[in-house]
Design a protein around this motif. Structure first.
Motif: not given
Length: 113
Positions: A14-15, A67-69, A94-96, A24-25
């Motif tokens: 995610i970001g 917005d670093l990985p 949104e993400g993997l 924060p996620l």
């Protein structure tokens, strides 16, 4: 908790700026995993990366990104990971997310903890 032998490794890409209910996620994912009794979770911050939008996020001085990985890794039994996936599906917009088989060699807390 005892965890050994075959397990699952859940990776969430995610970001850093992604949010879930105001926090924060990555933090929300870790706290939710802890609340659900998963064996453990670790957050890694990347220096550079890109994802589905092909935007490069970097920590280079001349191209500072807010917005670093970020990658969250969670290891536990297949049953616990599978039970956590619907929760994660709601949180990660949104993400993997990847899942792979791993073998746990050692998972142990210090005595008295």
């Amino acid at each position: 908790m005892k965890l050994s032998g075959e397990a699952k490794l859940l990776r969430i890409f995610i970001g850093e700026s992604d949010k879930w209910r105001g926090r924060p996620l990555y933090e929300a994912i870790v706290l939710e995993a802890k609340a659900r009794g998963l064996a453990g979770a670790t957050v890694f911050k990347g220096f550079m990366g890109f994802g589905a939008h092909s935007r490069v996020h970097t920590a280079k001085i001349l191209q500072l990104s807010e917005d670093l990985p970020v990658m969250v890794e969670i290891v536990d039994t297949e049953e616990k990971i599978q039970a956590f996936l619907p929760v994660l599906d709601e949180m990660v917009r949104e993400g993997l997310v990847t899942l792979e088989k791993v073998e746990v060699i050692r998972y142990q807390a210090r005595k008295g903890e």
